[in-house]
Design a protein around this motif. Structure first.
Motif, PDB file in Angstrom:
ATOM      1  N   THR A 150      -0.659  26.455-138.849  1.00  0.00           N
ATOM      2  CA  THR A 150       0.453  26.033-139.461  1.00  0.00           C
ATOM      3  C   THR A 150       0.606  25.640-140.758  1.00  0.00           C
ATOM      4  OG1 THR A 150       1.205  25.111-137.193  1.00  0.00           O
ATOM      5  CG2 THR A 150       2.496  24.392-138.683  1.00  0.00           C
ATOM      6  N   GLY A 151       1.562  25.958-141.542  1.00  0.00           N
ATOM      7  CA  GLY A 151       1.604  25.779-142.788  1.00  0.00           C
ATOM      8  C   GLY A 151       0.797  26.686-143.896  1.00  0.00           C
ATOM      9  N   LEU A 152      -0.150  27.519-143.278  1.00  0.00           N
ATOM     10  CA  LEU A 152      -1.188  28.377-144.075  1.00  0.00           C
ATOM     11  C   LEU A 152      -0.536  29.429-144.785  1.00  0.00           C
ATOM     12  CD1 LEU A 152      -4.058  28.801-144.827  1.00  0.00           C
ATOM     13  CD2 LEU A 152      -4.351  30.184-142.812  1.00  0.00           C
ATOM     14  N   THR A 153       0.543  30.191-144.247  1.00  0.00           N
ATOM     15  CA  THR A 153       1.090  31.133-144.857  1.00  0.00           C
ATOM     16  C   THR A 153       1.882  30.625-146.090  1.00  0.00           C
ATOM     17  OG1 THR A 153       1.471  32.405-142.935  1.00  0.00           O
ATOM     18  CG2 THR A 153       2.931  32.900-144.578  1.00  0.00           C
ATOM     19  N   ALA A 154       2.687  29.663-145.791  1.00  0.00           N
ATOM     20  CA  ALA A 154       3.382  29.042-147.290  1.00  0.00           C
ATOM     21  C   ALA A 154       2.359  28.461-148.245  1.00  0.00           C
ATOM     22  CB  ALA A 154       4.343  27.984-146.772  1.00  0.00           C
ATOM     23  N   GLY A 155       1.097  27.964-147.851  1.00  0.00           N
ATOM     24  CA  GLY A 155       0.364  27.604-148.739  1.00  0.00           C
ATOM     25  C   GLY A 155      -0.301  28.444-149.397  1.00  0.00           C
ATOM     26  N   LEU A 156      -0.631  29.752-149.081  1.00  0.00           N
ATOM     27  CA  LEU A 156      -1.270  30.765-149.436  1.00  0.00           C
ATOM     28  C   LEU A 156      -0.393  31.293-150.651  1.00  0.00           C
ATOM     29  CD1 LEU A 156      -3.102  32.730-146.571  1.00  0.00           C
ATOM     30  CD2 LEU A 156      -4.185  31.515-148.551  1.00  0.00           C
ATOM     31  N   LEU A 200      -2.496  40.964-154.912  1.00  0.00           N
ATOM     32  CA  LEU A 200      -2.934  41.826-154.020  1.00  0.00           C
ATOM     33  C   LEU A 200      -3.672  41.082-152.947  1.00  0.00           C
ATOM     34  CD1 LEU A 200      -3.928  45.207-155.515  1.00  0.00           C
ATOM     35  CD2 LEU A 200      -1.888  44.841-153.939  1.00  0.00           C
ATOM     36  N   THR A 201      -4.626  40.054-153.335  1.00  0.00           N
ATOM     37  CA  THR A 201      -5.213  39.041-152.451  1.00  0.00           C
ATOM     38  C   THR A 201      -4.404  38.263-151.680  1.00  0.00           C
ATOM     39  OG1 THR A 201      -7.357  39.122-154.153  1.00  0.00           O
ATOM     40  CG2 THR A 201      -7.111  37.350-152.821  1.00  0.00           C
ATOM     41  N   GLY A 202      -3.385  37.533-152.409  1.00  0.00           N
ATOM     42  CA  GLY A 202      -2.550  36.688-151.730  1.00  0.00           C
ATOM     43  C   GLY A 202      -1.723  37.526-150.481  1.00  0.00           C
ATOM     44  N   ALA A 203      -1.324  38.638-150.730  1.00  0.00           N
ATOM     45  CA  ALA A 203      -0.623  39.645-149.870  1.00  0.00           C
ATOM     46  C   ALA A 203      -1.602  39.939-148.792  1.00  0.00           C
ATOM     47  CB  ALA A 203       0.048  40.540-150.583  1.00  0.00           C
ATOM     48  N   THR A 204      -2.800  40.083-149.106  1.00  0.00           N
ATOM     49  CA  THR A 204      -3.879  40.490-148.049  1.00  0.00           C
ATOM     50  C   THR A 204      -4.057  39.395-146.983  1.00  0.00           C
ATOM     51  OG1 THR A 204      -4.833  42.210-149.352  1.00  0.00           O
ATOM     52  CG2 THR A 204      -6.122  41.202-147.527  1.00  0.00           C
ATOM     53  N   ALA A 205      -4.194  38.389-147.765  1.00  0.00           N
ATOM     54  CA  ALA A 205      -4.310  36.785-146.952  1.00  0.00           C
ATOM     55  C   ALA A 205      -3.364  36.568-146.136  1.00  0.00           C
ATOM     56  CB  ALA A 205      -4.772  35.505-147.888  1.00  0.00           C
ATOM     57  N   VAL A 206      -2.208  36.660-146.660  1.00  0.00           N
ATOM     58  CA  VAL A 206      -0.768  36.332-146.249  1.00  0.00           C
ATOM     59  C   VAL A 206      -0.581  37.276-144.833  1.00  0.00           C
ATOM     60  CG1 VAL A 206       1.598  36.054-146.424  1.00  0.00           C
ATOM     61  CG2 VAL A 206       0.361  35.070-147.914  1.00  0.00           C
TER      62      VAL A 206
END
Length: 442
Positions: free
Chosen positions: A413-419, A46-52
């Motif tokens: 850039t790249g933050l979504t994939a990184g998260l 859930l945390t990852g989904a919220t951040a993404v």
């Protein structure tokens, strides 16, 4: 003990056992590990989904700024400025005693062409509110150009009625067409500010969810440490480090992106709004100055408007007004250009006083000569330099909006994939941390 007492006692016992604390106390250690592990995995996902979701939303808004809202604002600005310049040029051209110059005629026609093109583009993407205002412009612009052409025809024939048609045309422009265009520009400009703030604000949902995940991991490590008699659990330590890395990366990236957007709003969007209004005031002042002379003694109302618009530009003392606010807001690199425009406006006021002195003294020809004389220190040259300085400052402001939006987007850039990868790492750390401990009880 009575039956009632037994029931009460039994009820209390059952109630106590059904509380979360009671349930946990009755669980075996493997069951408790399973519960905590599942809870951490769910919380991590859930945390990852919220951040993404937060990052994807900001990237989309930044893309909207650079690809849609920014260009729409520039189109509205182009429409606004082209209309005001057309009116000023038409009025100035009417003052020439030896016939309209080809240069002024070309400038007027170019302004009308720019306005028509910008209007067409703006209508394509306008919502209902903006479309209503743009239809006013679309309906009245042909009326305006028709009145201007009638005024020109009468002037060429030497018919005094030409001045009346020109005044009617300018009245239509300043009282109906320009206010409608200004409404669209102000609205698109303010919408651009709202999008900058939305994409640059503090990410509260993501920050709180990451903080909650971090606290939960610390509590889980304390639990495992007490139950297993081991100080550190490598899997949970790894999951905690992943959480810290996600927090630092996203925090720095979003913070830097927000600063770029803040710069774009302050030094771009807000500055452009001031400069566009300064351009409108200067162009309308130029038109009213010319119309005062065209009226041949009956232009007191135009002169009053001119004085108000020049005060709006530089204040009564020459150091205030829109230019002073723009200089205060502008970054250091832009201040010289805006200050040059203000100096030209001050010189304009001084020369205008000479024009008025001649006209009020009954020497209309001398007043027209002063208003149209060529040369570096002539009024047309002064206004031309003022207008160019404003155009340059506007171009700098518009380019800064675009550039800062590009930098803000590049930062993410790249933050979504990184998260996504870090979320997977968090889940893997939790699984690797609890799996050996659960296996010890088999």
């Amino acid at each position: 003990m009575s039956l009632q007492g037994v029931c009460i006692t039994l009820g209390v016992s059952v109630s106590t056992q059904l509380t979360p604390a009671g349930i946990i106390r009755r669980m075996t250690t493997p069951q408790l590990y399973w519960l905590v592990a599942i809870g951490l995995v769910v919380l991590g996902v859930l945390t990852g989904a919220t951040a993404v979701g937060e990052v994807r939303g900001r990237v989309a808004t930044i893309g909207e700024i650079g690809g849609v809202s920014g260009p729409i604002s520039v189109d509205a600005q182009t429409l606004y400025r082209a209309l005001a310049d057309a009116d000023a040029t038409a009025a100035t051209a009417f003052l020439t005693t030896d016939g309209e110059s080809a240069e002024l005629r070309t400038r007027y026609l170019d302004d009308i062409a720019k306005a028509t093109s910008a209007l067409t583009v703006a209508l394509r993407g306008a919502d209902d509110e903006d479309a209503g205002q743009l239809r006013v412009v679309a309906d009245q612009l042909p009326v305006y150009t028709g009145l201007v052409e009638t005024a020109r025809a009468n002037q060429r024939l030497g018919v005094p009625l030409g001045g009346a048609y020109l005044r009617e045309a300018s009245g239509l422009m300043q009282q109906t067409i320009l206010p409608a265009a200004a409404t669209v520009f102000d609205r698109t400009n303010r919408l651009l500010s709202v999008e900058h703030r939305a994409a640059g604000g503090f990410p509260w949902p993501a920050a709180l969810s990451v903080l909650l995940a971090g606290v939960a991991l610390v509590m889980a490590q304390v639990l495992v440490s007490r139950r297993s008699r081991r100080t550190f659990n490598r899997g949970l330590v790894a999951a905690s480090l992943v959480t810290v890395l996600a927090l630092l990366w996203s925090g720095v990236a979003l913070g830097v992106s927000g600063r770029h957007l803040g710069t774009g709003e302050r030094d771009g969007v807000n500055l452009v709004r001031l400069l566009a209004n300064a351009g409108r005031a200067s162009l309308q002042a130029r038109a009213n100055e010319s119309l005062t002379l065209v009226a041949r003694g009956g232009g007191a109302e135009f002169e009053k408007k001119f004085a108000g618009q020049l005060d709006e530009l530089i204040g009564k003392d020459g150091r205030g007004g829109l230019f002073a606010r723009a200089i205060e807001l502008a970054p250091f690199t832009d201040r010289r250009v805006i200050d040059d425009a203000r100096d030209e406006a001050v010189a304009w006021r001084g020369l205008h006083e000479q024009v008025r002195a001649a006209d009020d003294g009954g020497d209309w020809n001398k007043a027209v000569e002063l208003a149209t004389q060529t040369g570096f220190s002539g009024l047309p040259a002064i206004f031309g330099r003022l207008d160019k300085a404003l155009s340059d400052a506007l171009a700098l402001g518009n380019s800064r909006v675009e550039r800062q939006a590009e930098l803000a987007g590049a930062t993410l850039t790249g933050l979504t994939a990184g998260l996504v990868l870090l979320t997977a790492g968090l889940v893997a750390g939790v699984v690797l941390g609890f799996r050996p401990r659960i296996g010890e009880y088999r």
